[in-house]
Enzyme design. Structure first.
Site, PDB file in Angstrom:
ATOM      1  N   VAL A  25       5.714   5.959 -12.533  1.00  0.00           N
ATOM      2  CA  VAL A  25       5.888   4.647 -11.827  1.00  0.00           C
ATOM      3  C   VAL A  25       5.500   3.540 -12.485  1.00  0.00           C
ATOM      4  O   VAL A  25       5.984   2.592 -12.580  1.00  0.00           O
ATOM      5  CB  VAL A  25       5.353   4.773 -10.317  1.00  0.00           C
ATOM      6  N   GLY A  26       4.256   4.045 -13.235  1.00  0.00           N
ATOM      7  CA  GLY A  26       3.780   2.515 -14.028  1.00  0.00           C
ATOM      8  C   GLY A  26       4.477   2.310 -15.212  1.00  0.00           C
ATOM      9  O   GLY A  26       4.843   1.232 -15.539  1.00  0.00           O
ATOM     10  N   THR A  53       1.462   7.707 -13.770  1.00  0.00           N
ATOM     11  CA  THR A  53       2.064   7.232 -15.129  1.00  0.00           C
ATOM     12  C   THR A  53       3.814   7.103 -15.140  1.00  0.00           C
ATOM     13  O   THR A  53       4.203   5.924 -15.672  1.00  0.00           O
ATOM     14  CB  THR A  53       1.811   8.232 -16.217  1.00  0.00           C
ATOM     15  N   GLU A  89      -3.473   1.471 -13.838  1.00  0.00           N
ATOM     16  CA  GLU A  89      -4.370   2.366 -13.917  1.00  0.00           C
ATOM     17  C   GLU A  89      -3.756   3.523 -13.642  1.00  0.00           C
ATOM     18  O   GLU A  89      -3.129   3.654 -12.335  1.00  0.00           O
ATOM     19  CB  GLU A  89      -5.322   2.097 -12.927  1.00  0.00           C
ATOM     20  N   GLY A 136      -1.459   4.472  -9.877  1.00  0.00           N
ATOM     21  CA  GLY A 136      -0.737   5.275  -9.175  1.00  0.00           C
ATOM     22  C   GLY A 136      -0.313   6.229 -10.576  1.00  0.00           C
ATOM     23  O   GLY A 136      -0.846   6.213 -11.434  1.00  0.00           O
ATOM     24  N   PRO A 196       0.953  -1.115   0.069  1.00  0.00           N
ATOM     25  CA  PRO A 196       0.133   0.030   0.041  1.00  0.00           C
ATOM     26  C   PRO A 196       0.759   1.285  -0.118  1.00  0.00           C
ATOM     27  O   PRO A 196       2.237   1.262   0.316  1.00  0.00           O
ATOM     28  CB  PRO A 196      -0.824  -0.063   1.192  1.00  0.00           C
ATOM     29  N   CYS A 242      -7.802  10.196  -9.620  1.00  0.00           N
ATOM     30  CA  CYS A 242      -7.363  10.061 -11.131  1.00  0.00           C
ATOM     31  C   CYS A 242      -8.462  10.402 -12.153  1.00  0.00           C
ATOM     32  O   CYS A 242      -8.277  10.709 -13.476  1.00  0.00           O
ATOM     33  CB  CYS A 242      -6.714   8.835 -11.558  1.00  0.00           C
TER      34      CYS A 242
HETATM   35  P1  ADP Z   1       0.608   8.949  -6.494  1.00  0.00           P
HETATM   36  O1  ADP Z   1       1.199  10.386  -7.073  1.00  0.00           O
HETATM   37  O2  ADP Z   1      -0.606   8.578  -6.828  1.00  0.00           O
HETATM   38  O3  ADP Z   1       0.859   8.919  -4.983  1.00  0.00           O
HETATM   39  P2  ADP Z   1       2.855   7.160  -6.975  1.00  0.00           P
HETATM   40  O4  ADP Z   1       3.065   6.417  -8.149  1.00  0.00           O
HETATM   41  O5  ADP Z   1       3.928   7.805  -6.622  1.00  0.00           O
HETATM   42  O6  ADP Z   1       1.477   7.977  -7.147  1.00  0.00           O
HETATM   43  O7  ADP Z   1       2.434   6.139  -5.975  1.00  0.00           O
HETATM   44  C1  ADP Z   1       1.348   5.004  -6.121  1.00  0.00           C
HETATM   45  C2  ADP Z   1       2.031   3.737  -5.425  1.00  0.00           C
HETATM   46  O8  ADP Z   1       3.232   3.288  -6.103  1.00  0.00           O
HETATM   47  C3  ADP Z   1       2.326   4.035  -4.099  1.00  0.00           C
HETATM   48  O9  ADP Z   1       2.042   2.868  -3.259  1.00  0.00           O
HETATM   49  C4  ADP Z   1       3.928   4.172  -4.154  1.00  0.00           C
HETATM   50  O10 ADP Z   1       4.431   3.871  -2.862  1.00  0.00           O
HETATM   51  C5  ADP Z   1       4.305   3.404  -5.189  1.00  0.00           C
HETATM   52  N1  ADP Z   1       5.436   3.725  -5.671  1.00  0.00           N
HETATM   53  C6  ADP Z   1       6.007   5.044  -5.965  1.00  0.00           C
HETATM   54  N2  ADP Z   1       7.468   5.124  -6.462  1.00  0.00           N
HETATM   55  C7  ADP Z   1       7.683   3.482  -6.765  1.00  0.00           C
HETATM   56  C8  ADP Z   1       8.623   2.845  -7.307  1.00  0.00           C
HETATM   57  N3  ADP Z   1       9.728   3.445  -7.799  1.00  0.00           N
HETATM   58  N4  ADP Z   1       8.493   1.519  -7.432  1.00  0.00           N
HETATM   59  C9  ADP Z   1       7.265   1.023  -6.974  1.00  0.00           C
HETATM   60  N5  ADP Z   1       6.211   1.642  -6.553  1.00  0.00           N
HETATM   61  C10 ADP Z   1       6.269   2.941  -6.431  1.00  0.00           C
END
Ligand code: ADP
Length: 473
Positions: free
Chosen positions: A228-229, A226, A246, A224, A172, A280
């Site tokens: 990180v996706g 784009t 997503e 989360g 999470p 989103c």
């Molecule tokens: P938001 O801006 O909506 O917080 P993020 O993509 O930063 O979007 O975060 C969404 C999820 O991805 C969170 O659980 C966050 O901890 C996780 N996250 C952030 N950076 C990374 C990463 N480099 N690798 C994997 N998960 C990540």
């Protein structure tokens, strides 16, 4: 102060490194989250791998009954969970209560739908052969979820995966982990066996790397940003893992001259100010047909003035933004727009309520050259763009690399069909600002993602189709 740990193989695992969990409404520390690092992530993946044969080898009915118990326990604990959601995310309590209902509905839906998963038997072109398909769970799933729906994004992924027979390692958001921990406690209580649902907490980069590269993991489901996706997709490519993503949105919200303006304003308030604009699918660009500009803006600003900004625990309509980064981003979008010729109609700065509370803000004269047009604002900002006709409007709406949700208001059936078809977005709200339920396929076109959650598609994401060709000789 309470400590929060990770769930691995049915046990709460402690570690020495801790992160603060803060209430965004007042920046007070509400707990400490212990970081299990890459070692913890690896152990959780192994636990999920070990739990897979028994969980997937049992009947759908067995899994469904356990998930239904989980659903009932969440509903029973709605009050306590809603408070946790508000404390860690800042959203108004009434929205947290709605999230518990919405999030729990996925568990009930997938528990029921999984009983209907079936294969096919074909009319074979070869008389000696029987040809068929069966559907099987894909394997160990990594689920990474954002802070803005700490319950619903977790249940939408984990219950679909678990209903299919997959086992899960959930990471999470480190900003809102307590809801997931509470959900996991209830899952154990409901009878989810050890290792079927693991929760790993800590540094997202380190844990995310393990979850997206370990060869035991067969599927990554992520909600989360784009950015990180894309990173997770790159990581997944080395071992060709399946991905469901997503990601961000840049939703147009269109008000045509033939729309019911009162309804359009109410729909915009729903879509724009839910979670202070931090979803989103929030309306991100508001297109208004020139002839109704004045009437619409008068109604809108009047309505905005009645919204109460404040701590989510105190019956407010708009809570805080999640952190200083979100405030700075919004400020930079507003500054950029004003520099390039936008007009400030209301709001524009941080509220006197507290340092993470931002005034609902309306900017007119927005153009496609501005940051507020091209980026997710993720805050209570309404950028207004005027348009003349349907052709120029569609071009502007689709002028983005995102394609998650779009909304428009019109009473003209020909226009409704035409615009619905031409919008390059995965979800379209016609005369409504509320589109999310367990029943609809949730997901986007273009860089807004891959795959769909919820609906019957939500299960398919965790199933492999196997073809069997059986020569009866
Ligand atoms: P938001 O801006 O909506 O917080 P993020 O993509 O930063 O979007 O975060 C969404 C999820 O991805 C969170 O659980 C966050 O901890 C996780 N996250 C952030 N950076 C990374 C990463 N480099 N690798 C994997 N998960 C990540």
């Amino acid at each position: 102060m309470q400590d929060y740990h990770s769930l691995i193989a049915g046990k709460w695992v402690k570690s020495s490194k801790k992160l603060k969990i803060e209430n965004p409404a007042n920046q007070k520390i509400i707990g400490y989250l212990y970081d299990v690092g890459s070692q913890g992530a690896k152990k959780a993946i192994e636990a999920a791998h070990n739990a897979f044969p028994n969980w997937s080898g049992n009947t759908a009915k067995y899994r469904s009954d356990i998930l239904k118990k989980w659903y009932s326990l969440i509903k029973k604990n709605k009050k306590e969970i809603s408070k946790i959601i508000t404390l860690e995310s800042g959203k108004p309590l009434k929205e947290s209560e709605a999230e518990v209902e919405y999030g729990a509905s996925f568990i009930e839906w997938f528990a029921e739908q999984s009983l209907r998963v079936s294969g096919e038997i074909f009319n074979s072109p070869d008389i000696k052969k029987k040809m068929m398909t069966i559907k099987q769970p894909i394997g160990v799933v990594s689920a990474i979820t954002p802070w803005n729906f700490p319950l619903a994004m977790v249940t939408r992924k984990t219950s679909a995966a678990m209903a299919c027979g997959c086992t899960v390692v959930l990471k999470p958001s480190e900003l809102t982990p307590i809801t997931s921990i509470k959900l996991a406690e209830l899952a154990l209580k409901a009878g989810v066996p050890p290792g079927v649902l693991n929760v790993v907490n800590g540094n997202p980069k380190i844990i995310g790397k393990s979850l997206s590269t370990h060869p035991f993991v067969k599927k990554i489901t992520f909600t989360g940003s784009t950015l990180v996706g894309k990173l997770l997709m790159r990581n997944a490519s080395n071992t060709v893992k399946s991905v469901s993503l997503e990601l961000g949105g840049n939703a147009p919200f269109v008000v045509f001259d033939d729309s019911n303006l009162e309804n359009a304003v109410n729909g915009l308030i729903d879509s724009k100010f839910r979670n202070a604009g931090q979803t989103c699918i929030s309306a991100n660009r508001v297109f208004v047909q020139e002839s109704v500009e004045k009437k619409f803006l008068d109604l809108l600003i009047n309505k905005i003035e009645s919204l109460k900004i404040g701590d989510g625990m105190k019956n407010s309509d708009i809570g805080p933004l999640i952190n200083t980064k979100a405030i700075l981003k919004l400020k930079s979008h507003i500054k950029d727009a004003l520099k390039k010729g936008a007009n400030l109609l209301c709001g524009g700065s941080v509220s006197t309520v507290g340092e993470l509370f931002f005034q609902p803000t309306v900017l007119s004269n927005i153009t496609s050259k501005m940051m507020a047009f091209n980026n997710e604002n993720f805050g209570p900002l309404v950028p207004i763009i005027l348009f003349k006709n349907d052709e120029s409007l569609i071009k502007m709406c689709n002028d983005t690399s995102y394609g998650l949700a779009a909304y428009f208001y019109s009473q003209n059936s020909k226009r409704i069909w035409n615009i619905s078809e031409k919008l390059e977005f995965g979800m379209v709200g016609v005369n409504t600002g509320k589109i999310s339920t367990y029943l609809n396929p949730f997901g986007g076109f273009k860089e807004s993602g891959i795959g769909r959650e919820g609906s019957t598609d939500g299960l398919e994401a965790f199933l492999e189709k196997k073809y069997i060709s059986w020569d009866q000789n």
